[in-house]
Design a protein around this motif. Structure first.
Motif, PDB file in Angstrom:
ATOM      1  N   ILE A 109      61.301  49.155 -19.542  1.00 34.90           N
ATOM      2  CA  ILE A 109      61.771  49.459 -20.989  1.00 34.90           C
ATOM      3  C   ILE A 109      61.789  48.765 -21.722  1.00 34.90           C
ATOM      4  O   ILE A 109      63.106  47.686 -21.729  1.00 34.90           O
ATOM      5  CB  ILE A 109      62.549  50.438 -20.821  1.00 34.90           C
ATOM      6  CG1 ILE A 109      62.907  51.394 -19.183  1.00 34.90           C
ATOM      7  CG2 ILE A 109      63.432  51.619 -21.760  1.00 34.90           C
ATOM      8  CD1 ILE A 109      61.550  52.397 -19.703  1.00 34.90           C
ATOM      9  N   LEU A 110      61.894  48.609 -23.069  1.00 36.76           N
ATOM     10  CA  LEU A 110      61.938  47.472 -24.385  1.00 36.76           C
ATOM     11  C   LEU A 110      63.491  47.896 -25.020  1.00 36.76           C
ATOM     12  O   LEU A 110      64.430  46.644 -25.734  1.00 36.76           O
ATOM     13  CB  LEU A 110      60.803  46.652 -25.050  1.00 36.76           C
ATOM     14  CG  LEU A 110      59.676  46.947 -24.560  1.00 36.76           C
ATOM     15  CD1 LEU A 110      58.352  46.445 -25.041  1.00 36.76           C
ATOM     16  CD2 LEU A 110      59.782  45.415 -23.178  1.00 36.76           C
ATOM     17  N   ASP A 111      63.131  49.171 -25.490  1.00 33.95           N
ATOM     18  CA  ASP A 111      64.830  49.453 -25.784  1.00 33.95           C
ATOM     19  C   ASP A 111      64.877  50.574 -26.523  1.00 33.95           C
ATOM     20  O   ASP A 111      65.259  51.405 -26.764  1.00 33.95           O
ATOM     21  CB  ASP A 111      63.922  49.928 -27.606  1.00 33.95           C
ATOM     22  CG  ASP A 111      62.827  50.624 -27.930  1.00 33.95           C
ATOM     23  OD1 ASP A 111      62.805  51.402 -26.516  1.00 33.95           O
ATOM     24  OD2 ASP A 111      62.100  50.861 -28.897  1.00 33.95           O
ATOM     25  N   TRP A 112      65.992  51.282 -24.554  1.00 35.66           N
ATOM     26  CA  TRP A 112      66.187  51.527 -24.167  1.00 35.66           C
ATOM     27  C   TRP A 112      67.534  52.805 -25.340  1.00 35.66           C
ATOM     28  O   TRP A 112      67.560  53.652 -25.222  1.00 35.66           O
ATOM     29  CB  TRP A 112      66.881  51.500 -22.603  1.00 35.66           C
ATOM     30  CG  TRP A 112      67.352  52.727 -22.080  1.00 35.66           C
ATOM     31  CD1 TRP A 112      68.653  52.813 -21.911  1.00 35.66           C
ATOM     32  CD2 TRP A 112      66.908  54.249 -22.018  1.00 35.66           C
ATOM     33  NE1 TRP A 112      68.721  54.427 -21.619  1.00 35.66           N
ATOM     34  CE2 TRP A 112      67.186  54.873 -21.142  1.00 35.66           C
ATOM     35  CE3 TRP A 112      65.801  54.726 -21.855  1.00 35.66           C
ATOM     36  CZ2 TRP A 112      68.052  56.446 -20.919  1.00 35.66           C
ATOM     37  CZ3 TRP A 112      64.815  55.829 -21.568  1.00 35.66           C
ATOM     38  CH2 TRP A 112      66.253  56.822 -21.153  1.00 35.66           C
ATOM     39  N   PRO A 113      68.396  51.261 -24.997  1.00 35.76           N
ATOM     40  CA  PRO A 113      69.925  51.832 -25.716  1.00 35.76           C
ATOM     41  C   PRO A 113      69.441  52.644 -27.561  1.00 35.76           C
ATOM     42  O   PRO A 113      70.240  53.258 -27.929  1.00 35.76           O
ATOM     43  CB  PRO A 113      71.014  50.245 -26.140  1.00 35.76           C
ATOM     44  CG  PRO A 113      70.011  49.437 -24.577  1.00 35.76           C
ATOM     45  CD  PRO A 113      68.619  50.014 -25.236  1.00 35.76           C
ATOM     46  N   THR A 114      68.492  51.422 -28.015  1.00 34.80           N
ATOM     47  CA  THR A 114      68.091  52.248 -29.050  1.00 34.80           C
ATOM     48  C   THR A 114      67.532  53.354 -29.017  1.00 34.80           C
ATOM     49  O   THR A 114      67.959  54.646 -29.887  1.00 34.80           O
ATOM     50  CB  THR A 114      66.907  50.707 -30.389  1.00 34.80           C
ATOM     51  OG1 THR A 114      67.376  49.857 -29.867  1.00 34.80           O
ATOM     52  CG2 THR A 114      67.148  51.712 -31.260  1.00 34.80           C
ATOM     53  N   PHE A 115      66.808  53.576 -28.485  1.00 35.52           N
ATOM     54  CA  PHE A 115      66.232  54.827 -28.263  1.00 35.52           C
ATOM     55  C   PHE A 115      67.194  56.183 -28.235  1.00 35.52           C
ATOM     56  O   PHE A 115      67.529  57.012 -28.329  1.00 35.52           O
ATOM     57  CB  PHE A 115      65.675  54.528 -27.345  1.00 35.52           C
ATOM     58  CG  PHE A 115      64.326  56.330 -25.932  1.00 35.52           C
ATOM     59  CD1 PHE A 115      63.719  56.657 -27.227  1.00 35.52           C
ATOM     60  CD2 PHE A 115      65.021  56.416 -25.359  1.00 35.52           C
ATOM     61  CE1 PHE A 115      63.362  58.474 -26.789  1.00 35.52           C
ATOM     62  CE2 PHE A 115      64.644  57.572 -24.536  1.00 35.52           C
ATOM     63  CZ  PHE A 115      63.644  58.694 -25.372  1.00 35.52           C
ATOM     64  N   PHE A 134      65.965  63.142 -31.323  1.00 30.85           N
ATOM     65  CA  PHE A 134      64.083  63.186 -30.996  1.00 30.85           C
ATOM     66  C   PHE A 134      64.279  61.044 -30.715  1.00 30.85           C
ATOM     67  O   PHE A 134      65.640  60.579 -31.376  1.00 30.85           O
ATOM     68  CB  PHE A 134      63.263  63.609 -31.985  1.00 30.85           C
ATOM     69  CG  PHE A 134      62.966  62.367 -32.891  1.00 30.85           C
ATOM     70  CD1 PHE A 134      64.263  62.687 -34.304  1.00 30.85           C
ATOM     71  CD2 PHE A 134      62.334  61.646 -33.251  1.00 30.85           C
ATOM     72  CE1 PHE A 134      64.217  62.947 -35.235  1.00 30.85           C
ATOM     73  CE2 PHE A 134      62.433  60.814 -34.526  1.00 30.85           C
ATOM     74  CZ  PHE A 134      62.941  62.036 -35.813  1.00 30.85           C
ATOM     75  N   GLY A 135      63.531  60.362 -30.034  1.00 29.00           N
ATOM     76  CA  GLY A 135      63.568  59.252 -30.581  1.00 29.00           C
ATOM     77  C   GLY A 135      62.214  58.997 -30.082  1.00 29.00           C
ATOM     78  O   GLY A 135      61.081  59.190 -29.176  1.00 29.00           O
ATOM     79  N   ASP A 136      62.328  57.631 -30.128  1.00 25.69           N
ATOM     80  CA  ASP A 136      61.167  57.066 -30.025  1.00 25.69           C
ATOM     81  C   ASP A 136      60.947  55.556 -29.340  1.00 25.69           C
ATOM     82  O   ASP A 136      61.939  54.731 -29.405  1.00 25.69           O
ATOM     83  CB  ASP A 136      60.462  55.959 -31.314  1.00 25.69           C
ATOM     84  CG  ASP A 136      60.061  57.350 -32.389  1.00 25.69           C
ATOM     85  OD1 ASP A 136      58.918  58.154 -32.020  1.00 25.69           O
ATOM     86  OD2 ASP A 136      60.450  56.761 -33.509  1.00 25.69           O
ATOM     87  N   LEU A 137      60.472  55.219 -27.733  1.00 28.24           N
ATOM     88  CA  LEU A 137      60.517  54.093 -26.908  1.00 28.24           C
ATOM     89  C   LEU A 137      59.703  53.441 -26.909  1.00 28.24           C
ATOM     90  O   LEU A 137      58.393  54.189 -26.834  1.00 28.24           O
ATOM     91  CB  LEU A 137      60.645  55.043 -26.108  1.00 28.24           C
ATOM     92  CG  LEU A 137      61.140  53.794 -24.536  1.00 28.24           C
ATOM     93  CD1 LEU A 137      62.274  53.141 -24.840  1.00 28.24           C
ATOM     94  CD2 LEU A 137      61.052  55.005 -23.306  1.00 28.24           C
ATOM     95  N   SER A 138      59.922  51.996 -27.027  1.00 28.04           N
ATOM     96  CA  SER A 138      58.212  51.221 -26.583  1.00 28.04           C
ATOM     97  C   SER A 138      58.850  50.326 -24.876  1.00 28.04           C
ATOM     98  O   SER A 138      60.149  50.425 -24.407  1.00 28.04           O
ATOM     99  CB  SER A 138      58.578  50.208 -26.996  1.00 28.04           C
ATOM    100  OG  SER A 138      58.413  50.055 -28.196  1.00 28.04           O
TER     101      SER A 138
END
Ligand SMILES: CC(C)(COP(=O)(O)OP(=O)(O)OC[C@H]1O[C@@H](n2cnc3c(N)ncnc32)[C@H](O)[C@@H]1OP(=O)(O)O)[C@@H](O)C(=O)NCCC(=O)NCCS
Length: 272
Positions: free
Chosen positions: A166-172, A181-185
């Motif tokens: 998981i690359l950007d969990w805190p931002t997501f 809603f949120g986008d996750l990489s």
């Protein structure tokens, strides 16, 4: 018939106008897609407020609206993308349909695209939305392809999880908390990176085995209530079961302008 000047931008600080626009846009989404798109997220209005916060010339979201007696009765949500101005949503309040508001908002979009120096307009319309399709076709939009929305089966309990990073969990998580809603990489396979989106508890992944694997790998972490994917294709059909289908349409502008105009409240005064 309304005139050009009756269409204005909605700015971030215009909370009433923005909320009315967000409600109208949410109502324009086909019933099959209820709860799957960002307009239906709990913080859709807050998101638009944030997107409209930068100075007009720095935004990538342009909300244009027509008002009657101060009330927003028609709205177009334009997104400035790399090579096109994309119509993310268009909605006219039911009792005002058939009076040219949709046409005016699209003509306005053409003008904005020219002013921005963008060479094309794009949009997605549900195949069964006869009225909207007729409007776009009449104005010169052409079919570019189809997209098929399909449910992705959730794997049974006990199935092996696909390894993911998981690359950007805190931002997501922060984005979800703020806007619903949120986008996750996620990195998977041989270092491939995929983006997924969650609206509420619904997860959108890419189509095919890769998306199914990602959904599987994320199942424990995000516990989705539903998983779906959007598969690009042609009008000929889709091999998998689908629940909604959209036509992607495009209008090329032969003579896009070169200037850059900021679409804020004082549009004419802000050419830079
Ligand atoms: C689609 C929508 C935006 C059109 O806005 P509108 O203000 O009613 O459209 P206009 O009055 O400018 O119509 C222009 C042309 O579009 C076509 N059109 C619009 N509604 C139509 C309908 N229900 N059936 C057939 N053609 C229709 C006609 O060609 C019409 O021209 P005409 O009046 O000379 O026949 C509006 O009906 C709407 O908000 N619908 C619900 C939300 C939606 O579907 N949004 C689009 C999502 S992609």
């Amino acid at each position: 018939m309304i005139g050009e000047t009756d269409i204005q931008s909605i700015d971030g600080h215009d909370g009433d106008g923005r909320r009315a626009a967000a409600r109208l846009l949410a109502a324009s989404v086909p019933v099959e897609c209820q709860g799957l798109v960002a307009y239906h997220a709990t913080g859709a209005d807050a998101y638009l407020g944030a997107a409209l916060s930068p100075a007009p010339g720095q935004r990538t979201v342009i909300l244009r609206a027509a008002r009657v007696a101060g009330e927003v009765i028609a709205v177009a949500d334009w997104r400035i993308m790399h090579a096109q101005l994309f119509l993310n949503g268009l909605s006219v309040r039911a009792q005002y349909r058939g009076h040219g508001y949709g046409t005016r908002l699209l003509d306005d979009g053409v003008r904005i695209a020219r002013d921005l120096g963008v060479s094309a307009l794009g949009l997605d319309v549900e195949v069964d939305n006869v009225g909207a399709y007729a409007l776009y076709q009449k104005l010169g939009f052409e079919e570019m392809g189809y997209s098929w929305w399909e449910d992705v089966p959730t794997p049974g309990a006990g199935a092996a999880r696909t390894p993911l990073r998981i690359l950007d969990w805190p931002t997501f998580q922060a984005q979800r908390a703020a806007y619903g809603f949120g986008d996750l990489s996620v990195r998977h396979g041989d270092g491939q990176v995929s983006r997924v989106r969650m609206v509420g508890s619904v997860l959108r992944v890419e189509p095919g085995a890769t998306g199914a694997g990602i959904a599987h790998g994320l199942a424990e972490l995000v516990a989705p209530s539903r998983v779906y994917a959007v598969r690009p294709g042609s009008a000929a059909g889709c091999a998998t079961a689908w629940f909604a289908r959209f036509v992607r349409m495009r209008m090329s502008l032969s003579d896009p302008g070169r200037g850059r105009v900021e679409y804020g409240e004082r549009r004419s005064a802000r050419r830079i």
